[in-house]
Enzyme design. Structure first.
Site, PDB file in Angstrom:
ATOM      1  N   LYS A 226      23.175   3.735  38.893  1.00 56.90           N
ATOM      2  CA  LYS A 226      23.616   2.921  38.042  1.00 56.90           C
ATOM      3  C   LYS A 226      22.909   1.818  37.334  1.00 56.90           C
ATOM      4  O   LYS A 226      22.096   1.352  38.238  1.00 56.90           O
ATOM      5  CB  LYS A 226      25.002   2.291  38.717  1.00 56.90           C
ATOM      6  CG  LYS A 226      26.041   3.210  38.976  1.00 56.90           C
ATOM      7  CD  LYS A 226      26.655   3.996  37.546  1.00 56.90           C
ATOM      8  CE  LYS A 226      27.837   5.023  38.329  1.00 56.90           C
ATOM      9  NZ  LYS A 226      28.104   5.877  37.096  1.00 56.90           N
ATOM     10  N   CYS A 227      23.005   1.125  36.166  1.00 55.48           N
ATOM     11  CA  CYS A 227      22.233   0.220  35.880  1.00 55.48           C
ATOM     12  C   CYS A 227      22.330  -0.824  36.742  1.00 55.48           C
ATOM     13  O   CYS A 227      23.383  -1.088  37.230  1.00 55.48           O
ATOM     14  CB  CYS A 227      22.963  -0.100  34.339  1.00 55.48           C
ATOM     15  SG  CYS A 227      22.200  -1.329  33.518  1.00 55.48           S
ATOM     16  N   PRO A 228      20.951  -1.584  36.815  1.00 60.35           N
ATOM     17  CA  PRO A 228      19.841  -1.562  36.047  1.00 60.35           C
ATOM     18  C   PRO A 228      18.854  -0.467  36.858  1.00 60.35           C
ATOM     19  O   PRO A 228      17.774  -0.385  36.420  1.00 60.35           O
ATOM     20  CB  PRO A 228      19.549  -2.925  36.161  1.00 60.35           C
ATOM     21  CG  PRO A 228      19.661  -3.264  37.399  1.00 60.35           C
ATOM     22  CD  PRO A 228      21.069  -2.804  37.822  1.00 60.35           C
TER      23      PRO A 228
ATOM     24  N   ASP B 107      23.622   8.299  34.414  1.00 58.25           N
ATOM     25  CA  ASP B 107      24.343   6.935  33.983  1.00 58.25           C
ATOM     26  C   ASP B 107      24.219   7.164  32.382  1.00 58.25           C
ATOM     27  O   ASP B 107      23.081   7.043  31.672  1.00 58.25           O
ATOM     28  CB  ASP B 107      23.506   5.671  34.472  1.00 58.25           C
ATOM     29  CG  ASP B 107      24.332   4.533  33.924  1.00 58.25           C
ATOM     30  OD1 ASP B 107      25.490   4.326  33.262  1.00 58.25           O
ATOM     31  OD2 ASP B 107      23.682   3.368  34.313  1.00 58.25           O
TER      32      ASP B 107
END
Length: 80
Positions: free
Chosen positions: A17-19, A44
């Site tokens: 997932k981000c980042p 993502d």
């Protein structure tokens, strides 16, 4: 018909997932020589705007961005 892009290095960021995809991409780009291409694969959906912004901010060239069945594949050429 477009020619297939040949990647010099493949980075698998599926499940991250981000980042994390952007951070991993940044680190991978540092290992490439100017002109080489990184293929980054992610799941993502936020990676789409993130990778476009990454390329713009770093000056690298986003050659291709595609999505298929929830898998996002990016080809980025190191420019400096």
């Amino acid at each position: 018909m477009t020619a297939e892009i040949k990647a010099d290095k493949v980075l698998d960021c599926k499940g991250m997932k981000c980042p994390m995809p952007v951070l991993k991409t940044k680190l991978a780009m540092e290992t490439l020589q100017v002109g080489q291409v990184l293929e980054m694969i992610a799941t993502d959906k936020g990676s789409k705007p993130d990778m476009a912004a990454f390329a713009q901010q770093t000056g690298h060239t986003l050659l291709s961005m595609k999505e298929s069945d929830g898998i996002y594949t990016y080809y980025i050429r190191k420019t400096k």
